[in-house]
Design a protein around this motif. Structure first.
Motif, PDB file in Angstrom:
ATOM      1  N   VAL A   1      19.382 -14.560 -31.978  1.00 43.03           N
ATOM      2  CA  VAL A   1      20.161 -13.567 -31.229  1.00 43.03           C
ATOM      3  C   VAL A   1      21.087 -12.808 -32.172  1.00 43.03           C
ATOM      4  CG1 VAL A   1      22.016 -13.292 -29.545  1.00 43.03           C
ATOM      5  CG2 VAL A   1      20.055 -14.713 -28.992  1.00 43.03           C
ATOM      6  N   ILE A   2      21.803 -13.577 -33.028  1.00 39.37           N
ATOM      7  CA  ILE A   2      22.742 -12.937 -33.954  1.00 39.37           C
ATOM      8  C   ILE A   2      21.996 -11.982 -34.884  1.00 39.37           C
ATOM      9  CG2 ILE A   2      24.378 -13.346 -35.826  1.00 39.37           C
ATOM     10  CD1 ILE A   2      24.958 -16.062 -34.460  1.00 39.37           C
ATOM     11  N   VAL A   3      20.883 -12.501 -35.444  1.00 35.78           N
ATOM     12  CA  VAL A   3      20.136 -11.670 -36.385  1.00 35.78           C
ATOM     13  C   VAL A   3      19.616 -10.421 -35.690  1.00 35.78           C
ATOM     14  CG1 VAL A   3      18.045 -11.573 -37.783  1.00 35.78           C
ATOM     15  CG2 VAL A   3      19.552 -13.540 -37.943  1.00 35.78           C
ATOM     16  N   SER A   4      19.135 -10.549 -34.444  1.00 37.91           N
ATOM     17  CA  SER A   4      18.607  -9.351 -33.784  1.00 37.91           C
ATOM     18  C   SER A   4      19.710  -8.342 -33.476  1.00 37.91           C
ATOM     19  CB  SER A   4      17.834  -9.681 -32.508  1.00 37.91           C
ATOM     20  OG  SER A   4      17.856 -11.015 -32.203  1.00 37.91           O
ATOM     21  N   ILE A   5      20.895  -8.841 -33.101  1.00 38.30           N
ATOM     22  CA  ILE A   5      21.991  -7.892 -32.841  1.00 38.30           C
ATOM     23  C   ILE A   5      22.331  -7.128 -34.116  1.00 38.30           C
ATOM     24  CG2 ILE A   5      24.455  -7.699 -32.289  1.00 38.30           C
ATOM     25  CD1 ILE A   5      24.103  -9.948 -30.316  1.00 38.30           C
TER      26      ILE A   5
ATOM     27  N   THR B   1      22.327  -2.228 -37.009  1.00 37.00           N
ATOM     28  CA  THR B   1      22.126  -1.640 -38.328  1.00 37.00           C
ATOM     29  C   THR B   1      21.044  -0.568 -38.286  1.00 37.00           C
ATOM     30  OG1 THR B   1      22.649  -3.810 -39.211  1.00 37.00           O
ATOM     31  CG2 THR B   1      21.829  -2.184 -40.756  1.00 37.00           C
ATOM     32  N   SER B   2      19.907  -0.885 -37.668  1.00 42.25           N
ATOM     33  CA  SER B   2      18.816   0.087 -37.674  1.00 42.25           C
ATOM     34  C   SER B   2      19.214   1.353 -36.925  1.00 42.25           C
ATOM     35  CB  SER B   2      17.554  -0.525 -37.067  1.00 42.25           C
ATOM     36  OG  SER B   2      17.786  -0.833 -35.712  1.00 42.25           O
TER      37      SER B   2
ATOM     38  N   LEU C   1      10.233 -18.639 -38.815  1.00 47.29           N
ATOM     39  CA  LEU C   1       9.128 -18.313 -37.932  1.00 47.29           C
ATOM     40  C   LEU C   1       9.642 -17.643 -36.656  1.00 47.29           C
ATOM     41  CD1 LEU C   1       6.029 -18.879 -37.982  1.00 47.29           C
ATOM     42  CD2 LEU C   1       6.512 -20.693 -36.341  1.00 47.29           C
ATOM     43  N   THR C   2      10.687 -18.268 -36.060  1.00 47.50           N
ATOM     44  CA  THR C   2      11.227 -17.716 -34.814  1.00 47.50           C
ATOM     45  C   THR C   2      11.786 -16.326 -35.038  1.00 47.50           C
ATOM     46  OG1 THR C   2      12.045 -19.941 -34.592  1.00 47.50           O
ATOM     47  CG2 THR C   2      12.536 -18.413 -32.809  1.00 47.50           C
ATOM     48  N   MET C   3      12.486 -16.161 -36.155  1.00 48.48           N
ATOM     49  CA  MET C   3      13.094 -14.863 -36.408  1.00 48.48           C
ATOM     50  C   MET C   3      12.036 -13.787 -36.534  1.00 48.48           C
ATOM     51  SD  MET C   3      16.526 -15.060 -38.601  1.00 48.48           S
ATOM     52  CE  MET C   3      16.036 -15.983 -39.929  1.00 48.48           C
ATOM     53  N   VAL C   4      10.958 -14.133 -37.236  1.00 45.91           N
ATOM     54  CA  VAL C   4       9.874 -13.170 -37.388  1.00 45.91           C
ATOM     55  C   VAL C   4       9.318 -12.805 -36.016  1.00 45.91           C
ATOM     56  CG1 VAL C   4       7.532 -12.883 -38.253  1.00 45.91           C
ATOM     57  CG2 VAL C   4       9.273 -13.889 -39.702  1.00 45.91           C
ATOM     58  N   LEU C   5       9.141 -13.827 -35.178  1.00 51.62           N
ATOM     59  CA  LEU C   5       8.605 -13.586 -33.840  1.00 51.62           C
ATOM     60  C   LEU C   5       9.535 -12.698 -33.024  1.00 51.62           C
ATOM     61  CD1 LEU C   5       7.125 -17.048 -32.861  1.00 51.62           C
ATOM     62  CD2 LEU C   5       5.895 -14.893 -33.148  1.00 51.62           C
ATOM     63  N   VAL C   6      10.836 -13.042 -33.078  1.00 52.21           N
ATOM     64  CA  VAL C   6      11.804 -12.281 -32.287  1.00 52.21           C
ATOM     65  C   VAL C   6      11.853 -10.835 -32.747  1.00 52.21           C
ATOM     66  CG1 VAL C   6      14.251 -11.982 -31.817  1.00 52.21           C
ATOM     67  CG2 VAL C   6      13.233 -14.219 -31.604  1.00 52.21           C
ATOM     68  N   LEU C   7      11.888 -10.639 -34.051  1.00 53.78           N
ATOM     69  CA  LEU C   7      11.953  -9.282 -34.571  1.00 53.78           C
ATOM     70  C   LEU C   7      10.698  -8.508 -34.186  1.00 53.78           C
ATOM     71  CD1 LEU C   7      13.620  -9.591 -38.059  1.00 53.78           C
ATOM     72  CD2 LEU C   7      14.598  -8.936 -35.887  1.00 53.78           C
ATOM     73  N   ALA C   8       9.559  -9.186 -34.235  1.00 58.54           N
ATOM     74  CA  ALA C   8       8.323  -8.523 -33.843  1.00 58.54           C
ATOM     75  C   ALA C   8       8.412  -8.103 -32.386  1.00 58.54           C
ATOM     76  CB  ALA C   8       7.147  -9.462 -34.054  1.00 58.54           C
ATOM     77  N   ALA C   9       8.982  -8.989 -31.555  1.00 58.16           N
ATOM     78  CA  ALA C   9       9.111  -8.683 -30.140  1.00 58.16           C
ATOM     79  C   ALA C   9      10.030  -7.483 -29.937  1.00 58.16           C
ATOM     80  CB  ALA C   9       9.665  -9.884 -29.392  1.00 58.16           C
ATOM     81  N   CYS C  10      11.127  -7.437 -30.752  1.00 62.71           N
ATOM     82  CA  CYS C  10      12.052  -6.315 -30.668  1.00 62.71           C
ATOM     83  C   CYS C  10      11.324  -5.010 -30.954  1.00 62.71           C
ATOM     84  CB  CYS C  10      13.170  -6.442 -31.707  1.00 62.71           C
ATOM     85  SG  CYS C  10      14.414  -7.606 -31.223  1.00 62.71           S
TER      86      CYS C  10
END
Lengths: 308, 312
Positions: free
Chosen positions: A42-46, A51-52, B12-21
């Motif tokens: 969650v933190i990383v996506s925010i 940023t993007s 792995l999760t981060m890659v998945l989440v970012l892909a979903a974003c």
């Protein structure tokens, strides 16, 4: 890795790999790990999202960094739009610093009163009262500012009442509990021996506070002040109601000015996602986020100093 | 080996989440369209079902909110649920254009906020008219302003009320944020030009706050929808024409705008039923007037996105 000595218990554990408590252990471990991973995601996506979006103003829309950070002209909807965020950045720093200047001495005095002078009354009544202050929603502070502080300034100080001064006053009240709580906790955790040694040397209470107590807890006090400043910097609603939001660098404390947060909250809903006006607001959000990181970094550094 | 497991999992999760974003924008449009078609039932209105999401303009929100309650209480539409959210005209237009909302509420024509190709996909349903008046603090002692006088005040050329025939008092301009729909309407139809905020002016977004500030600040001037006017402030005539509903309907008073409810393409059956309900004589004569908007049926003139006025 050494595995030379195997105790009987360890040997039994290896023989029964799916024993009940081992399974529970694993479930607990997996559950907490999943939660942590989710939180980090969650933190990383925010951070990624802000940023993007924020960088798009410069990368996609071609606004120059110099114009954004040093331009004094903010007119995103004009026929020839310009995106100078300097007035908002100045406004944010100005109200934050002023609020910290007003609130810090008050908070530290209150914390000293609660811990050094009348600890029982302070602990029982004052501390809960001050903590209650931090639970009041910011719109209430804004409304109080608009109904009490603004007319007071207008009638007794001059100007329109609305402006940097009103914003700083409202913010200083809002950050009082933050600084006071941190300062009071630090003062209360000070070992008694320190004060007693000072008294034993013949120092009075004020000498003890001034020469021994305050210098010792100084890093913690600074941490509290920085925490308060971080809150003031990010506060949006209350400030937006009383500061006036004119996109100019103010020349006096009674003049209308804008902050990063007030520009964002006023503009975000009215602009279409993906438009240059909207992206410019995200750039401001990015500046806010980076500033929050800076504040956290400062707090970390202070804490490190505190431990020694 | 085990120590590295959490880190691997995490990556792995981060890659998945970012892909979903990344794919988010695409999938929501698809699913939004899916629910739309799902609710397109038969012709019989009693079989209508589904949910409608209306997002956008805070100026229009109270009306849509009230009508939505009435609509859902009607037994004919018992299976349709309507959700109303604020967020501003820009948000409304963006969300309806991306298919996240069924209806995008807006104070301005979509052409003014969105790219031309995106605006072309939207269908405009005008549900009410909102008129505005320039409003001054009572102490200013002014009742009427000409267009040029207003322009001079809002561009900061005139800074004292005595220059426009009022009291000897400094003018305090209370504006809306530069992207606000209310401000766009006022600038377009009252001033005829975009303005920049004079130094020292105040910006507020909420009509309630604007009214409070105009009533309390000596020398203040701003603008408000007619529904907000009362005795605490002076509503100024524009070029000698009083800000009144009759004058707006007759086309004599020019500072007004449509309230739009945009749909992406033609609306599905239940959304259409709601929009028809909104425009029904019953709602237009009760809820619309009650909340201070002007009904569509009363207007003797109409206006297009370029601002050209013609007789109906």
């Amino acid at each position: 890795m050494e595995h030379s000595k195997v105790t009987p218990r360890e040997a039994q554990r290896r023989r029964l790999p799916l024993e009940k408590h081992r399974l529970e252990d694993w479930i607990g471990k997996i559950y907490t790990s999943v939660c942590v991973v989710f939180l980090i995601a969650v933190i990383v996506s925010i951070v990624y999202f802000v940023t993007s979006k924020g960088v798009a103003t410069f990368a996609v829309n071609g606004v120059s960094l110099t114009e954004f950070f040093f331009g004094t002209h903010w007119a995103p909807d004009a026929a020839e739009p310009s995106f100078g965020a300097l007035p908002a950045i100045t406004g944010s720093f100005l109200v934050t610093l002023l609020a910290a200047l007003i609130a810090s001495p008050l908070s530290i005095a209150a914390a000293l009163f609660m811990t050094e002078i009348v600890p029982t009354f302070g602990k029982r009544i004052l501390q809960p009262a001050i903590e209650l202050l931090s639970g009041i929603p910011s719109v209430v502070y804004g409304f109080i500012g608009l109904t009490l502080i603004v007319p007071f300034l207008r009638d007794h100080v001059g100007g329109q009442g609305i402006g940097v001064g009103a914003g700083a006053l409202v913010l200083s009240i809002m950050i009082l509990p933050t600084i006071t709580s941190v300062a009071a906790d630090a003062l209360a955790s000070l070992p008694r021996g320190l004060r007693e040694a000072s008294y034993a040397l013949g120092a009075t209470r004020w000498q003890t506070i001034y020469r021994v107590v305050l210098p010792t807890v100084l890093p913690a006090l600074l941490t509290g002040i920085v925490l308060g400043m971080a809150r003031a910097f990010g506060e949006a609603l209350a400030v937006q109601m009383v500061i006036g939001n004119a996109p100019y660098i103010p020349t006096s404390l009674l003049e209308s000015a804008s902050t990063l947060t007030s520009v964002i909250t006023l503009g975000m809903g009215n602009t279409a996602m993906g438009s240059i006006q909207n992206n410019a607001l995200w750039s401001m959000a990015l500046v806010l986020m980076l500033m929050t990181f800076v504040f956290i970094l400062i707090i970390r550094l202070l804490e490190r100093r505190n431990r020694i | 080996m085990f120590k590295k497991l959490p880190i691997m999992l995490l990556t792995l999760t981060m890659v998945l989440v970012l892909a979903a974003c990344g794919s988010n924008g695409g999938t929501t449009t698809g699913s939004g369209a899916g629910t739309d078609t799902g609710s397109t039932g038969g012709e019989n209105s009693s079989e209508l079902s589904g949910s409608i999401l209306a997002v956008g303009s805070t100026a229009l929100q109270p009306l849509v909110d009230q009508v939505a309650q009435k609509f859902m209480a009607d037994s004919k539409y018992a299976n349709v649920s309507v959700q109303v959210q604020g967020g501003g005209s820009g948000t409304g237009l963006t969300q309806v254009s991306e298919g996240q909302a069924n209806i995008g509420n807006s104070d301005v024509f979509a052409e003014e906020k969105l790219d031309a190709d995106k605006a072309a996909e939207l269908v405009d349903h005008q549900v009410a008219v909102v008129a505005m008046a320039a409003v001054a603090n009572k102490g200013a002692n002014v009742k009427d302003l000409k267009k040029q006088q207003l322009v001079d005040i809002f561009t900061g050329k005139v800074t004292n009320w005595k220059e426009v025939g009022g009291a000897d008092q400094k003018i305090v301009v209370i504006n809306r944020p530069s992207s606000s729909g209310t401000r766009a309407t006022f600038e377009k139809y009252a001033l005829g030009q975009k303005t920049e905020d004079p130094a020292g002016s105040i910006q507020q977004d909420s009509s309630g706050t604007v009214k409070k500030l105009i009533a309390e600040t000596p020398g203040a001037i701003g603008y408000l929808a007619l529904s907000y006017l009362d005795d605490s402030v002076t509503a100024l005539s524009y070029d000698g024409v009083e800000p009144k509903v009759e004058n707006v309907e007759a086309g004599k008073y020019p500072i007004w705008a449509y309230e739009h409810m945009y749909t992406k393409g033609e609306p599905d059956a239940s959304t259409k039923a709601f929009l028809d309900y909104m425009l029904s004589e019953d709602v237009q004569q009760s809820d619309v007037t009650e909340l201070g908007y002007i009904p569509m049926s009363g207007m003797q003139v109409q206006r297009d996105a370029e601002g050209k006025v013609s007789q109906k």
